[in-house]
Design a protein around this motif. Structure first.
Motif, mmCIF file in Angstrom:
data_model
loop_
_atom_site.group_PDB
_atom_site.id
_atom_site.type_symbol
_atom_site.label_atom_id
_atom_site.label_comp_id
_atom_site.label_asym_id
_atom_site.label_seq_id
_atom_site.Cartn_x
_atom_site.Cartn_y
_atom_site.Cartn_z
ATOM 1 N N MET A 15 0.848 -1.187 0.000
ATOM 2 C CA MET A 15 0.000 0.000 0.000
ATOM 3 C C MET A 15 0.881 1.235 0.000
ATOM 4 O O MET A 15 1.792 1.371 0.804
ATOM 5 C CB MET A 15 -0.902 -0.002 1.242
ATOM 6 N N LEU A 16 0.627 2.095 -0.924
ATOM 7 C CA LEU A 16 1.424 3.308 -1.039
ATOM 8 C C LEU A 16 0.832 4.396 -0.181
ATOM 9 O O LEU A 16 -0.385 4.541 -0.077
ATOM 10 C CB LEU A 16 1.456 3.772 -2.502
ATOM 11 N N ALA A 17 1.666 5.156 0.448
ATOM 12 C CA ALA A 17 1.218 6.281 1.274
ATOM 13 C C ALA A 17 1.434 7.560 0.490
ATOM 14 O O ALA A 17 2.540 7.851 0.057
ATOM 15 C CB ALA A 17 1.989 6.324 2.584
ATOM 16 N N ILE A 18 0.350 8.305 0.302
ATOM 17 C CA ILE A 18 0.473 9.603 -0.360
ATOM 18 C C ILE A 18 0.272 10.662 0.702
ATOM 19 O O ILE A 18 -0.839 10.920 1.130
ATOM 20 C CB ILE A 18 -0.562 9.756 -1.485
ATOM 21 N N ILE A 19 1.378 11.178 1.181
ATOM 22 C CA ILE A 19 1.335 12.165 2.258
ATOM 23 C C ILE A 19 1.962 13.440 1.733
ATOM 24 O O ILE A 19 3.137 13.461 1.382
ATOM 25 C CB ILE A 19 2.090 11.665 3.499
ATOM 26 N N PHE A 20 1.185 14.451 1.676
ATOM 27 C CA PHE A 20 1.654 15.707 1.119
ATOM 28 C C PHE A 20 2.141 16.620 2.232
ATOM 29 O O PHE A 20 1.562 16.656 3.305
ATOM 30 C CB PHE A 20 0.518 16.403 0.357
ATOM 31 N N PHE A 21 3.193 17.365 1.908
ATOM 32 C CA PHE A 21 3.723 18.322 2.887
ATOM 33 C C PHE A 21 4.160 19.575 2.153
ATOM 34 O O PHE A 21 4.868 19.480 1.167
ATOM 35 C CB PHE A 21 4.925 17.709 3.606
ATOM 36 N N SER A 22 3.687 20.710 2.599
ATOM 37 C CA SER A 22 4.180 21.964 2.031
ATOM 38 C C SER A 22 4.811 22.771 3.138
ATOM 39 O O SER A 22 4.358 22.747 4.275
ATOM 40 C CB SER A 22 3.037 22.765 1.381
ATOM 41 N N PHE A 23 5.866 23.489 2.784
ATOM 42 C CA PHE A 23 6.682 24.155 3.804
ATOM 43 C C PHE A 23 6.970 25.585 3.393
ATOM 44 O O PHE A 23 7.346 25.843 2.259
ATOM 45 C CB PHE A 23 7.988 23.377 3.952
ATOM 46 N N GLN B 216 6.973 29.713 9.947
ATOM 47 C CA GLN B 216 5.588 29.326 9.682
ATOM 48 C C GLN B 216 5.569 28.122 8.759
ATOM 49 O O GLN B 216 6.205 28.135 7.704
ATOM 50 C CB GLN B 216 4.813 30.491 9.058
ATOM 51 N N LEU B 217 4.826 27.089 9.157
ATOM 52 C CA LEU B 217 4.788 25.853 8.393
ATOM 53 C C LEU B 217 3.348 25.416 8.169
ATOM 54 O O LEU B 217 2.478 25.670 9.007
ATOM 55 C CB LEU B 217 5.519 24.724 9.129
ATOM 56 N N VAL B 218 3.139 24.730 7.053
ATOM 57 C CA VAL B 218 1.860 24.088 6.786
ATOM 58 C C VAL B 218 2.122 22.622 6.456
ATOM 59 O O VAL B 218 2.831 22.310 5.500
ATOM 60 C CB VAL B 218 1.104 24.763 5.621
ATOM 61 N N PHE B 219 1.581 21.720 7.274
ATOM 62 C CA PHE B 219 1.640 20.304 7.000
ATOM 63 C C PHE B 219 0.349 19.926 6.283
ATOM 64 O O PHE B 219 -0.732 20.303 6.730
ATOM 65 C CB PHE B 219 1.743 19.490 8.295
ATOM 66 N N GLU B 220 0.443 19.124 5.241
ATOM 67 C CA GLU B 220 -0.735 18.660 4.509
ATOM 68 C C GLU B 220 -0.872 17.152 4.686
ATOM 69 O O GLU B 220 -0.023 16.372 4.268
ATOM 70 C CB GLU B 220 -0.633 19.044 3.040
ATOM 71 N N LEU B 221 -1.970 16.762 5.280
ATOM 72 C CA LEU B 221 -2.263 15.376 5.601
ATOM 73 C C LEU B 221 -3.260 14.841 4.576
ATOM 74 O O LEU B 221 -4.154 15.563 4.140
ATOM 75 C CB LEU B 221 -2.866 15.294 7.010
ATOM 76 N N ALA B 222 -3.116 13.572 4.183
ATOM 77 C CA ALA B 222 -4.011 12.979 3.207
ATOM 78 C C ALA B 222 -4.195 11.498 3.515
ATOM 79 O O ALA B 222 -3.393 10.884 4.220
ATOM 80 C CB ALA B 222 -3.472 13.166 1.788
ATOM 81 N N SER B 223 -5.258 10.921 2.955
ATOM 82 C CA SER B 223 -5.494 9.499 3.126
ATOM 83 C C SER B 223 -4.449 8.688 2.376
ATOM 84 O O SER B 223 -3.931 9.107 1.337
ATOM 85 C CB SER B 223 -6.887 9.126 2.612
ATOM 86 N N ARG B 224 -4.138 7.525 2.906
ATOM 87 C CA ARG B 224 -3.277 6.591 2.208
ATOM 88 C C ARG B 224 -4.100 5.840 1.151
ATOM 89 O O ARG B 224 -5.281 5.576 1.342
ATOM 90 C CB ARG B 224 -2.677 5.573 3.178
ATOM 91 N N LEU B 225 -3.450 5.471 0.058
ATOM 92 C CA LEU B 225 -4.122 4.652 -0.964
ATOM 93 C C LEU B 225 -3.969 3.177 -0.644
ATOM 94 O O LEU B 225 -2.980 2.773 -0.059
ATOM 95 C CB LEU B 225 -3.520 4.950 -2.335
ATOM 96 N N ARG C 30 -5.740 17.398 2.851
ATOM 97 C CA ARG C 30 -5.770 17.547 1.401
ATOM 98 C C ARG C 30 -6.497 16.364 0.783
ATOM 99 O O ARG C 30 -6.294 15.218 1.181
ATOM 100 C CB ARG C 30 -4.348 17.633 0.846
ATOM 101 N N GLY C 31 -7.343 16.642 -0.190
ATOM 102 C CA GLY C 31 -8.042 15.572 -0.883
ATOM 103 C C GLY C 31 -9.437 15.344 -0.335
ATOM 104 O O GLY C 31 -9.943 16.081 0.515
ATOM 105 N N GLU C 32 -10.061 14.285 -0.830
ATOM 106 C CA GLU C 32 -11.431 13.963 -0.435
ATOM 107 C C GLU C 32 -11.460 13.419 0.985
ATOM 108 O O GLU C 32 -10.676 12.545 1.354
ATOM 109 C CB GLU C 32 -12.010 12.926 -1.394
#
Length: 246
Positions: A1-9, A237-246, A31-33
């Protein structure tokens, strides 16, 4: 299972002139649905617990998609001397839930566990690989039990009497951590200048299976990490973007 975890900094420097060390602020957003989250069924004491209990494994603001109850912390920081003593924290058994659902404290904190409910609760705290940390039995409403937190780590909280109950206790040897609020925001003040690894921890929310007692078992926690430079008298200042794993 691939983890798609987005992070913006994003790192911004600003002069405050009076701050003792730098401050790290930011948000954790989703992030995401958004996943469809199931209701958790209570199996006993429904007069107190209710038929179902709120799903607390993922709480996202409808206003700004901020993620509540993520824990943001600096990694690799040794025990810090010269800070105020850790003090006391309170964890309640309330309406057959752990309140707060996610609690972060320093090692040395005196944890006061309070049974607000008129039913028996049996709190257990577990480190990874099911290492047992403490076991607190509270048969009486209003009972208060105190334990000193002696080791760092991520503890899973369960109740033997109510399998649907679940919570987390994260403990650190330093004061550089924060739990995100209802908007996903966090703030870590007074950080000595330097380069650090900063992480955002969030429990898993996808249901994997249920054990024979009916306890819901989830995917592993999500962990987002990044390097951050903290100025002497400025703000990162940081923004972490969390998303569901596929």
């Amino acid at each position: 299972m691939l983890a798609i975890i987005f992070f913006s900094f994003l790192l911004l420097l600003g002069q405050t002139g009076t701050a003792a060390g730098g401050t790290i602020t930011g948000r954790v957003v989703f992030r995401g649905e958004l996943p469809v989250l199931p209701q958790i069924q209570a199996r006993k004491d429904r007069g107190v617990c209710g038929e179902t209990t709120p799903f607390e494994a993922l709480i996202v603001s409808t206003a700004n998609r901020g993620v509540q109850q993520a824990v943001v912390f600096l990694e690799g920081v040794a025990r810090v001397e010269g800070h105020a003593p850790p003090g006391e924290a309170v964890l309640e058994n309330r309406d057959c839930r752990f309140v707060p659902h996610v609690l972060a404290v320093r090692v040395g904190t005196e944890l006061a566990v309070v049974n607000v409910d008129p039913v028996l609760h049996n709190l257990r705290a577990w480190l990874p690989e099911r290492r047992h940390v403490f076991n607190i039995v509270q048969p009486a409403q209003g009972q208060v039990t105190r334990r000193t937190i002696k080791r760092p780590g991520v503890m899973t909280l369960t109740c033997d009497a109510h399998p649907h109950m679940l919570g987390y206790l994260l403990t650190f040897e330093h004061p550089y951590f924060a739990v995100t609020d209802s908007t996903g925001a966090f703030r870590i003040p007074g950080v000595p200048p330097g380069v650090y690894r900063i992480s955002a921890w969030h429990e898993g929310w996808t249901v994997v299976r249920r054990d024979p007692d009916g306890r819901v078992l989830y995917e592993p926690p999500h962990l987002l990490s990044r390097e951050v430079v903290v100025p002497e008298d400025g703000e990162g200042q940081l923004v972490f973007e969390l998303a569901s794993r596929l």
